[in-house]
Design an enzyme around this catalytic site. Structure first.
Site, short mmCIF file in Angstrom:
data_model
loop_
_atom_site.label_atom_id
_atom_site.label_comp_id
_atom_site.label_asym_id
_atom_site.label_seq_id
_atom_site.Cartn_x
_atom_site.Cartn_y
_atom_site.Cartn_z
N HIS A 1 19.02 54.04 -20.07
CA HIS A 1 18.64 52.64 -19.83
C HIS A 1 17.14 52.47 -20.06
O HIS A 1 16.34 52.79 -19.17
CB HIS A 1 18.97 52.24 -18.39
N CYS B 1 23.58 52.01 -23.10
CA CYS B 1 24.54 52.69 -22.23
C CYS B 1 25.97 52.50 -22.75
O CYS B 1 26.27 52.94 -23.85
CB CYS B 1 24.38 52.23 -20.78
N GLU C 1 15.50 49.78 -19.95
CA GLU C 1 15.01 48.79 -19.00
C GLU C 1 14.77 49.37 -17.61
O GLU C 1 14.16 48.72 -16.75
CB GLU C 1 15.97 47.59 -18.93
#
Length: 215
Positions: free
Chosen positions: A195, A84, A197
């Site tokens: 992202h 990001c 994650e």
């Protein structure tokens, strides 16, 4: 049994560090969250997360000498993954609210506001993956989770390398209003605007691909 790859998530006050640590552990990495320069320098892989404003992230990075850590790792061919705003700061500059802040300068180009009817870009989007990608191997048709108002909308380094003896970086694109850089693979430096994650199984598999490339 092969040893686990050692990954440091750089702790400089910005980013979803806990979720990044958990996601990397999930795919088999040995993970440490720290701002210690020695640990960051010696790890098999370094993750630079980032959320919020470009200029504030740069201040946080410089406060823990993250700019020097990243530069030294890349100079030695040691892998780095930006996520990001951790990707955005790899560019030469960020332009937010009419003010320009200097980035790490690993890539030329400027990060600026998306031109779209709705900003921020928040949600799941497909990506246009170049041939030969390691990060996106087996993930070419997947969607990833984005939340951002700013992005790099060109990648001059790829254009400059085209037709030369230097290997051009692999640039993955996405679309929200106009086209923007969704990910880059450039030697030891990789980065994603989305992202991983927060991107479910697809994001986990992308992190697994990156961790697997560290061995």
């Amino acid at each position: 049994m092969p040893s686990q790859s050692r990954v440091v998530v750089l702790d400089y006050g910005f980013g979803n560090v806990r979720s990044a640590v958990r996601a990397l552990m999930r795919v088999g990495a040995q993970v440490e969250l720290t701002s210690d320069p020695h640990a960051a320098a010696e790890a098999d892989g370094l993750v630079v997360p980032g959320v919020g404003a470009f200029a504030a992230c740069m201040e946080g990075l410089r406060a823990v000498h993250g700019d020097q850590i990243v530069d030294r790792r890349l100079a030695g061919g040691r892998p780095v993954l930006g996520i990001c705003v951790g990707m955005q700061v790899m560019f030469a500059a960020g332009d937010e609210h009419g003010e320009r802040a200097e980035g790490l300068g690993e890539w030329p180009g400027v990060v600026d506001r998306l031109e779209a009817d709705v900003v921020p870009h928040m949600g799941w989007s497909t990506v246009d993956v170049p041939e030969g990608s390691t990060l996106f191997a087996g993930l070419e048709d997947e969607r990833f989770y984005f939340v951002h108002s700013y992005a790099a909308r060109s990648f001059p380094l790829a254009e400059e390398a085209d037709g030369t003896r230097f290997r051009a970086p692999l640039v993955t694109w996405s679309q929200h209003g106009d086209r923007f850089v969704a990910a880059v693979e450039n030697g030891p430096l990789s980065a994603t605007q989305f992202h991983p994650e927060k991107s479910g199984d697809a994001g986990a598999e992308l992190l697994r691909n990156w961790v697997g490339s560290l061995r």
